[in-house]
Design an enzyme around this catalytic site. Structure first.
Site, PDB file in Angstrom:
ATOM      1  N   PRO A  96       0.827  -1.211   0.000  1.00  0.00           N
ATOM      2  CG  PRO A  96      -0.373  -1.321   2.001  1.00  0.00           C
ATOM      3  CD  PRO A  96       0.621  -2.070   1.162  1.00  0.00           C
ATOM      4  CB  VAL A  97       0.670   4.269  -2.163  1.00  0.00           C
ATOM      5  CG1 VAL A  97       1.364   5.610  -2.331  1.00  0.00           C
ATOM      6  CG2 VAL A  97       0.872   3.417  -3.411  1.00  0.00           C
ATOM      7  CG  LEU A 101       3.588  -1.531   5.020  1.00  0.00           C
ATOM      8  CD1 LEU A 101       2.622  -2.591   4.524  1.00  0.00           C
ATOM      9  CD2 LEU A 101       4.303  -2.051   6.257  1.00  0.00           C
ATOM     10  N   GLY A 102       7.182   1.106   2.891  1.00  0.00           N
ATOM     11  CA  GLY A 102       8.312   1.243   1.955  1.00  0.00           C
ATOM     12  C   GLY A 102       7.959   1.048   0.495  1.00  0.00           C
ATOM     13  CB  ALA A 105      12.243   2.213  -0.648  1.00  0.00           C
ATOM     14  CB  ALA A 106       9.411  -1.865  -2.662  1.00  0.00           C
ATOM     15  CG  ASP A 147      11.911   3.668   4.388  1.00  0.00           C
ATOM     16  OD1 ASP A 147      12.230   3.425   5.567  1.00  0.00           O
ATOM     17  OD2 ASP A 147      10.844   4.238   4.079  1.00  0.00           O
TER      18      ASP A 147
HETATM   19  C1  MEV Z   1      10.266   5.946   7.369  1.00  0.00           C
HETATM   20  O1  MEV Z   1      10.096   4.577   7.056  1.00  0.00           O
HETATM   21  C2  MEV Z   1      11.225   6.116   8.495  1.00  0.00           C
HETATM   22  C3  MEV Z   1      11.474   7.548   8.944  1.00  0.00           C
HETATM   23  O2  MEV Z   1      12.392   7.482  10.018  1.00  0.00           O
HETATM   24  C4  MEV Z   1      12.034   8.398   7.827  1.00  0.00           C
HETATM   25  C5  MEV Z   1      13.445   8.018   7.445  1.00  0.00           C
HETATM   26  O3  MEV Z   1      14.152   7.351   8.193  1.00  0.00           O
HETATM   27  O4  MEV Z   1      13.863   8.427   6.344  1.00  0.00           O
HETATM   28  C6  MEV Z   1      10.199   8.192   9.458  1.00  0.00           C
END
Ligand code: MEV
Length: 308
Positions: A96-97, A101-102, A105-106, A147
């Protein structure tokens, strides 16, 4: 044709403080993933199909700051793939956007690997990770890099910005229920708001981030030793500090409480916060009960993941 897949991720502890150099722990979540397929195209141009974000378009019709366009354009320039080859790119993602859950990045990692392999220029994990970090910076302001790192290496990571990437061993298998509030919340905003707090009172927030660092450090140790009950306590403490940072929300707090009442050993928001996902540490026998309680209380979806 080349294909590539990258997992989602959760942050076990240390989010936000990790942006300020403190350590954080993250693990890949393979139940959700981004999958990319690259194939040649008889017609000129690059056609992109990404049904999950309702994108069906030629690359040259996208704004240059469109996240997918930026991965493709920057990568092709980096790999000297000019003029661009004629391609069809299919992107499917079950992550999910804007849910912590990244997903961004994925998609970046899977797209980078599929395109670079297609061009016969496969990149090392380190190169993929470095490139994905540059892309994260374009969209998330001041990301820590956690991430892209956990998604690239698809292993549990103990991450501190600027330090060599460390993985950690898991002394005893543990089970996490991930629950989606269904509220999408861009990480960039919560990270930006924490920065405003920090700018207004650095002394106070540096102290809070140090407390988070102690939690991450202790969490790594208890995971390595297999002291799972103590991990739950640390997760609860981390959630309280995230509340202080104003990145929780009434919905996250409510569902965290539901998880605890249903028998979770500890629960917290995971990722940027304000919405997105929470995680609950459970005894494997309780996973179903906690999942059902969370869904009855309004969670849009739950995923049970085992960390081993
Ligand atoms: C996001 O998954 C994690 C945060 O700490 C942002 C980051 O580390 O870039 C909120």
């Amino acid at each position: 044709m080349t294909t590539s897949s990258a997992p989602g991720k959760i942050i076990l502890c240390g989010e936000h403080a990790v942006v300020y150099g403190r350590p954080a722990l993250a693990i890949p979540v393979t139940q959700v993933h981004a999958d990319v397929q690259v194939s040649s195209r008889a017609r000129a141009g690059i056609w992109i199909d990404a049904p999950d974000v309702n994108l069906h378009a030629e690359l040259n019709t996208l704004a240059s700051d469109h996240p997918i366009a930026s991965v493709i354009n920057n990568l092709f320039f980096l790999l000297h793939a000019v003029p661009f080859p004629n391609l069809e790119i299919k992107i499917d993602s079950t992550i999910p956007v804007a849910s912590g859950l990244g997903s961004g990045a994925a998609v970046t990692v899977a797209l980078t690997r599929a395109l670079s392999s297609y061009l016969n220029h496969p990149l090392t994990d380190e190169e993929v990770n470095g490139f994905a970090y540059e892309i994260e910076k374009l969209y998330h302001g001041t990301p820590s890099g956690i991430d892209n790192t956990v998604v690239t290496y698809a292993k549990p990571v103990y991450f501190a910005k600027g330090q060599p990437i460390e993985t950690f061993k898991v002394g005893a298998l543990f089970t996490i229920v991930i629950a989606d509030t269904g509220i999408s919340a861009p990480t960039k905003e919560s990270v930006g708001d924490v920065r405003k707090l920090w700018e207004a009172d650095q002394k106070r927030w540096e102290k809070v981030f140090d407390e988070v660092a102690d939690i991450s450090f202790a969490a790594r140790r208890v995971i390595e030793e297999g002291w799972i009950t103590m991990l739950g306590v640390l997760m609860d403490e981390n959630h309280a500090l995230l509340q202080q940072m104003t990145v929780s929300s009434p919905e996250l707090d409510r569902l965290v409480e539901v998880a605890r009442k249903a028998g979770a050993l500890g629960a917290k928001l995971s990722g940027g916060g304000r919405g997105g996902n929470l995680i609950a540490l459970v005894d494997p026998k309780m996973a179903e009960d906690v999942s059902v309680s969370l869904k009855e209380a309004g969670a849009k979806n739950t995923i049970v993941t085992q960390v081993s």
